[in-house]
Design a protein around this motif. Structure first.
Motif, mmCIF file in Angstrom:
data_model
loop_
_atom_site.group_PDB
_atom_site.id
_atom_site.type_symbol
_atom_site.label_atom_id
_atom_site.label_comp_id
_atom_site.label_asym_id
_atom_site.label_seq_id
_atom_site.Cartn_x
_atom_site.Cartn_y
_atom_site.Cartn_z
ATOM 1 N N LYS A 1 40.509 40.222 41.765
ATOM 2 C CA LYS A 1 40.850 39.005 42.503
ATOM 3 C C LYS A 1 40.940 39.339 43.985
ATOM 4 O O LYS A 1 41.463 40.382 44.369
ATOM 5 C CB LYS A 1 42.180 38.439 42.026
ATOM 6 N N LEU A 2 40.438 38.436 44.818
ATOM 7 C CA LEU A 2 40.423 38.633 46.258
ATOM 8 C C LEU A 2 41.731 38.149 46.860
ATOM 9 O O LEU A 2 42.204 37.052 46.553
ATOM 10 C CB LEU A 2 39.259 37.864 46.888
ATOM 11 N N THR B 1 40.176 43.325 47.311
ATOM 12 C CA THR B 1 39.923 42.931 45.936
ATOM 13 C C THR B 1 40.805 43.784 45.042
ATOM 14 O O THR B 1 40.713 45.010 45.054
ATOM 15 C CB THR B 1 38.440 43.119 45.563
ATOM 16 N N LYS C 1 41.282 34.522 44.211
ATOM 17 C CA LYS C 1 39.997 34.023 43.736
ATOM 18 C C LYS C 1 39.309 35.115 42.934
ATOM 19 O O LYS C 1 39.183 36.243 43.393
ATOM 20 C CB LYS C 1 39.119 33.614 44.915
ATOM 21 N N GLN D 1 36.673 37.627 41.429
ATOM 22 C CA GLN D 1 35.487 38.275 41.977
ATOM 23 C C GLN D 1 34.672 38.876 40.837
ATOM 24 O O GLN D 1 35.124 38.949 39.697
ATOM 25 C CB GLN D 1 35.899 39.384 42.958
ATOM 26 N N LYS D 2 33.475 39.351 41.167
ATOM 27 C CA LYS D 2 32.650 40.027 40.165
ATOM 28 C C LYS D 2 33.332 41.324 39.754
ATOM 29 O O LYS D 2 33.873 42.034 40.574
ATOM 30 C CB LYS D 2 31.276 40.335 40.737
ATOM 31 N N GLU E 1 40.906 41.720 53.809
ATOM 32 C CA GLU E 1 40.494 41.195 52.513
ATOM 33 C C GLU E 1 40.469 42.349 51.521
ATOM 34 O O GLU E 1 39.777 43.340 51.729
ATOM 35 C CB GLU E 1 39.131 40.523 52.598
#
Length: 125
Positions: free
Chosen positions: A92-93, A111, A85, A87-88, A109
């Motif tokens: 990606k996470l 990033t 997903k 991310q800012k 988790e």
């Protein structure tokens, strides 16, 4: 020439060629990493892991060590339904399921950016 002789010559040549390939390429330190789970974990490990403040707090609260996280980054499984997903900041996470030294399940988790990987959160299941 009989079929059995041709088959024997073929199998002997195949065996010699296979042994030659193993001896030549085994010394290079290459590993088979073509599956999506393996490729993503190797990408994260190669970049190095930057630990965020939230993850450092989670280390102290849960009793999970950095060694547990590193083992999970090597042998864990990525849950792709919860991962990849955006991310800012362009990363990606990735949600990684692993285990501690005491065989307790944990969720990590991370990033993944182009130049670094940031450990966002660590929690026990």
């Amino acid at each position: 020439m009989k079929f059995t002789y041709r088959l024997a010559y073929y199998l002997f040549g195949l065996l010699l060629g296979g042994m030659l390939v193993v001896f030549i390429f085994n010394k290079r330190g290459q590993d088979f990493c073509y599956l999506p789970n393996c490729r993503a974990l190797k990408n994260i490990r190669d970049k190095g892991l930057v630990i965020s403040k939230e993850a450092n707090t989670a280390f102290n609260a849960t009793g999970i060590t950095q060694e547990d996280v590193m083992k999970s980054l090597e042998y864990g499984d990525i849950d792709f339904s919860k991962s990849n997903k955006p991310q800012k900041g362009g990363g990606k996470l990735y949600t990684i399921e692993g285990r501690t030294a005491g065989n307790e399940p944990i969720i990590i988790e991370v990033t993944n950016f182009d130049d670094r990987a940031v450990l966002v959160n660590v929690k026990k299941v």
